[in-house]
Design an enzyme around this catalytic site. Structure first.
Site, PDB file in Angstrom:
ATOM      1  N   CYS A 115     -14.892 -29.562  26.659  1.00 46.80           N
ATOM      2  CA  CYS A 115     -13.798 -30.472  26.273  1.00 46.80           C
ATOM      3  C   CYS A 115     -12.557 -30.341  27.157  1.00 46.80           C
ATOM      4  O   CYS A 115     -11.682 -31.197  27.129  1.00 46.80           O
ATOM      5  CB  CYS A 115     -13.424 -30.256  24.815  1.00 46.80           C
ATOM      6  SG  CYS A 115     -14.811 -30.397  23.700  1.00 46.80           S
ATOM      7  N   HIS A 255      -6.274 -32.825  23.235  1.00 42.28           N
ATOM      8  CA  HIS A 255      -7.702 -33.013  22.964  1.00 42.28           C
ATOM      9  C   HIS A 255      -7.849 -33.406  21.496  1.00 42.28           C
ATOM     10  O   HIS A 255      -7.276 -32.772  20.613  1.00 42.28           O
ATOM     11  CB  HIS A 255      -8.436 -31.708  23.270  1.00 42.28           C
ATOM     12  CG  HIS A 255      -9.873 -31.733  22.883  1.00 42.28           C
ATOM     13  ND1 HIS A 255     -10.670 -32.823  23.117  1.00 42.28           N
ATOM     14  CD2 HIS A 255     -10.660 -30.812  22.272  1.00 42.28           C
ATOM     15  CE1 HIS A 255     -11.884 -32.561  22.663  1.00 42.28           C
ATOM     16  NE2 HIS A 255     -11.901 -31.350  22.140  1.00 42.28           N
ATOM     17  N   ASN A 285     -14.155 -36.516  18.245  1.00 43.37           N
ATOM     18  CA  ASN A 285     -14.028 -35.641  19.408  1.00 43.37           C
ATOM     19  C   ASN A 285     -15.054 -36.078  20.462  1.00 43.37           C
ATOM     20  O   ASN A 285     -16.255 -35.925  20.255  1.00 43.37           O
ATOM     21  CB  ASN A 285     -14.285 -34.198  18.942  1.00 43.37           C
ATOM     22  CG  ASN A 285     -14.230 -33.194  20.079  1.00 43.37           C
ATOM     23  OD1 ASN A 285     -14.248 -33.550  21.248  1.00 43.37           O
ATOM     24  ND2 ASN A 285     -14.181 -31.919  19.725  1.00 43.37           N
TER      25      ASN A 285
HETATM   26  N1  COA Z   1     -19.106 -31.817   4.808  1.00 46.03           N
HETATM   27  C1  COA Z   1     -18.965 -31.153   3.645  1.00 46.03           C
HETATM   28  N2  COA Z   1     -18.889 -29.807   3.573  1.00 46.03           N
HETATM   29  C2  COA Z   1     -18.962 -29.129   4.724  1.00 46.03           C
HETATM   30  C3  COA Z   1     -19.113 -29.761   5.966  1.00 46.03           C
HETATM   31  C4  COA Z   1     -19.193 -31.160   5.978  1.00 46.03           C
HETATM   32  N3  COA Z   1     -19.336 -31.869   7.115  1.00 46.03           N
HETATM   33  N4  COA Z   1     -19.141 -28.818   6.933  1.00 46.03           N
HETATM   34  C5  COA Z   1     -19.006 -27.631   6.314  1.00 46.03           C
HETATM   35  N5  COA Z   1     -18.901 -27.806   4.990  1.00 46.03           N
HETATM   36  C6  COA Z   1     -18.730 -26.807   3.938  1.00 46.03           C
HETATM   37  C7  COA Z   1     -19.188 -25.434   4.375  1.00 46.03           C
HETATM   38  O1  COA Z   1     -20.587 -25.301   4.201  1.00 46.03           O
HETATM   39  C8  COA Z   1     -18.421 -24.554   3.427  1.00 46.03           C
HETATM   40  O2  COA Z   1     -19.047 -24.551   2.191  1.00 46.03           O
HETATM   41  P1  COA Z   1     -19.152 -23.203   1.323  1.00 46.03           P
HETATM   42  O3  COA Z   1     -17.724 -22.828   1.042  1.00 46.03           O
HETATM   43  O4  COA Z   1     -19.911 -23.644   0.149  1.00 46.03           O
HETATM   44  O5  COA Z   1     -19.848 -22.232   2.201  1.00 46.03           O
HETATM   45  C9  COA Z   1     -17.103 -25.310   3.256  1.00 46.03           C
HETATM   46  O6  COA Z   1     -17.349 -26.656   3.647  1.00 46.03           O
HETATM   47  C10 COA Z   1     -15.968 -24.745   4.094  1.00 46.03           C
HETATM   48  O7  COA Z   1     -16.452 -24.563   5.399  1.00 46.03           O
HETATM   49  P2  COA Z   1     -15.545 -23.935   6.508  1.00 46.03           P
HETATM   50  O8  COA Z   1     -16.339 -23.789   7.762  1.00 46.03           O
HETATM   51  O9  COA Z   1     -14.835 -22.745   5.942  1.00 46.03           O
HETATM   52  O10 COA Z   1     -14.493 -25.094   6.686  1.00 46.03           O
HETATM   53  P3  COA Z   1     -13.201 -25.074   7.531  1.00 46.03           P
HETATM   54  O11 COA Z   1     -12.042 -25.278   6.654  1.00 46.03           O
HETATM   55  O12 COA Z   1     -13.168 -23.955   8.502  1.00 46.03           O
HETATM   56  O13 COA Z   1     -13.386 -26.409   8.364  1.00 46.03           O
HETATM   57  C11 COA Z   1     -13.991 -27.151  10.542  1.00 46.03           C
HETATM   58  C12 COA Z   1     -14.478 -26.551   9.242  1.00 46.03           C
HETATM   59  C13 COA Z   1     -15.191 -27.264  11.464  1.00 46.03           C
HETATM   60  C14 COA Z   1     -13.464 -28.545  10.270  1.00 46.03           C
HETATM   61  C15 COA Z   1     -12.878 -26.256  11.143  1.00 46.03           C
HETATM   62  O14 COA Z   1     -13.301 -24.917  11.184  1.00 46.03           O
HETATM   63  C16 COA Z   1     -12.475 -26.701  12.501  1.00 46.03           C
HETATM   64  O15 COA Z   1     -11.812 -27.705  12.671  1.00 46.03           O
HETATM   65  N6  COA Z   1     -12.850 -25.939  13.561  1.00 46.03           N
HETATM   66  C17 COA Z   1     -12.607 -26.308  14.925  1.00 46.03           C
HETATM   67  C18 COA Z   1     -13.733 -27.165  15.389  1.00 46.03           C
HETATM   68  C19 COA Z   1     -13.459 -27.859  16.684  1.00 46.03           C
HETATM   69  O16 COA Z   1     -12.380 -28.270  16.966  1.00 46.03           O
HETATM   70  N7  COA Z   1     -14.516 -28.005  17.478  1.00 46.03           N
HETATM   71  C20 COA Z   1     -14.463 -28.698  18.705  1.00 46.03           C
HETATM   72  C21 COA Z   1     -14.230 -27.775  19.842  1.00 46.03           C
HETATM   73  S1  COA Z   1     -13.925 -28.643  21.312  1.00 46.03           S
END
Ligand code: COA
Length: 330
Positions: A115, A255, A285
């Site tokens: 990215c 980004h 993204n």
């Molecule tokens: N829909 C519904 N629930 C989802 C889900 C989705 N698409 N994806 C994950 N979950 C669930 C998980 O399984 C977890 O459930 P549990 O508590 O029963 O285990 C819960 O939601 C929380 O998951 P978690 O990973 O703790 O969520 P989070 O608050 O960290 O948010 C992201 C997840 C991915 C949105 C966040 O971590 C993020 O933005 N990370 C950066 C990602 C990024 O920018 N990537 C690109 C890089 S260039």
């Protein structure tokens, strides 16, 4: 040797026509519009139709950038395609683009910084134009991320979309253009975002396909922690190199990964959210294409004018990060 000042003299972007909303995703995986919107800010993204490749999106963006810059394709002497979803392993997508667009005088290469690819690509172009190796470099960020998404993996699949952006980098008047650039990488975090198989370490086998190891996987929280530090660090370092301060920035185009990450960065850089341009709700993204697509939309909306100080800043797989400060040229 006097280093030439370089800058973006034209920009273009292209996203495929097919819109995939969060509600569409609800129908095929255990997710919800509400979850995706609150965690990321994304409402919809674009996916290619079958048979449409990264090079096809790249060519459309490139044509628009050439038109914007009023530059003919024959004038382009280097094409850099930043992508993590190339058409093939070999040849490079840049070579495919070179052929499709008829860039008969251009060298061509791909660049892999996920990215952060658009920022890395512009930095390479700045060097090449700066020392006079090339006069007009086309930097493209293009991705068909839908080709590497496992649509049963809700952790990853909801975040990404397809698209392309292209910039023409050339010598510009003194004081304008790409003022400073700061890049970084942390290979310690290579496991947090990537595709396990299909490379030289773990070639594709029936077992890797069975294990769905050819799809993108992400440890979301680790990437999040990295991003909320990397975005501000990169931007502040680039500002320092340009001898500027946060308050000098007219617009930041980050980004487009997550609204929450951008909000955290806004506090740390001490630049209000109103100065951040966001279009992630509509495109998601798009990795290496993301910043260019957003920059193009900000220009279209007339949010950028000649002389404005623009910061672009990003992070991605590797993990990598980077920021560029520009004084806009047109
Ligand atoms: N829909 C519904 N629930 C989802 C889900 C989705 N698409 N994806 C994950 N979950 C669930 C998980 O399984 C977890 O459930 P549990 O508590 O029963 O285990 C819960 O939601 C929380 O998951 P978690 O990973 O703790 O969520 P989070 O608050 O960290 O948010 C992201 C997840 C991915 C949105 C966040 O971590 C993020 O933005 N990370 C950066 C990602 C990024 O920018 N990537 C690109 C890089 S260039």
């Amino acid at each position: 040797m006097k280093i030439k000042q370089s800058g973006i003299i034209g920009l273009g972007a292209y996203v495929p026509k097919k819109i995939v909303t969060n509600f569409d995703l609800e129908k095929i995986m255990d997710t919800s519009d509400e979850w995706i919107k609150t965690r990321t800010g994304i409402e919809e993204r674009r996916f290619v139709e079958k048979g449409e490749a990264t090079s096809d999106l790249a060519v459309e963006a490139a044509k628009r950038a050439l038109k914007c810059a009023n530059v003919s394709i024959e004038e382009i002497d280097m094409i850099i395609v930043a992508t993590c979803t190339p058409d093939y392993q070999i040849p490079s997508t840049a070579c495919v683009v070179q052929k499709k667009i008829g860039a008969i005088n251009a060298a061509a290469m791909d660049l892999g910084a996920a990215c952060s690819g658009f920022i890395y690509g512009l930095t390479v172009a700045k060097g090449l134009v700066g020392i006079g190796t090339y006069k007009k470099v086309m930097v493209i960020g293009a991705e068909v991320l839908s080709s590497i998404l496992d649509m049963s993996d809700r952790n990853t699949a909801v975040l990404f979309g397809d698209g392309a952006a292209a910039a023409i980098v050339s010598e510009v008047e003194e004081g304008f253009g790409l003022l400073s650039t700061h890049l970084g990488a942390d290979g310690d975090l290579k496991e947090t975002l990537g595709i396990k198989s299909g490379g030289s370490l773990h070639g594709t086998t029936a077992a890797t396909l069975e294990g769905k190891e050819h799809f993108l996987r992400m440890k979301g929280q680790e990437v999040f922690k990295f991003a909320v530090k990397a975005l501000p660090t990169a931007t502040l370092e680039a500002l320092k190199l340009a001898n500027l301060k946060s308050e000098d920035i007219d617009l930041i185009v980050p980004h487009q990964a997550s609204r929450r990450i951008i909000e955290a960065a806004s506090k740390k850089i001490e630049v209000p959210m109103e100065k951040f341009f966001l279009n992630l709700s509509k495109v998601g993204n798009t990795s290496a294409a993301s910043i260019g697509i957003a920059l193009d939309e900000a220009l279209e909306k007339k949010l950028i004018k000649k002389g404005d100080i623009i910061a672009i800043t990003g992070f991605g797989g590797g993990l990598t990060f980077g920021s560029i400060i520009m004084k806009w040229c047109y």
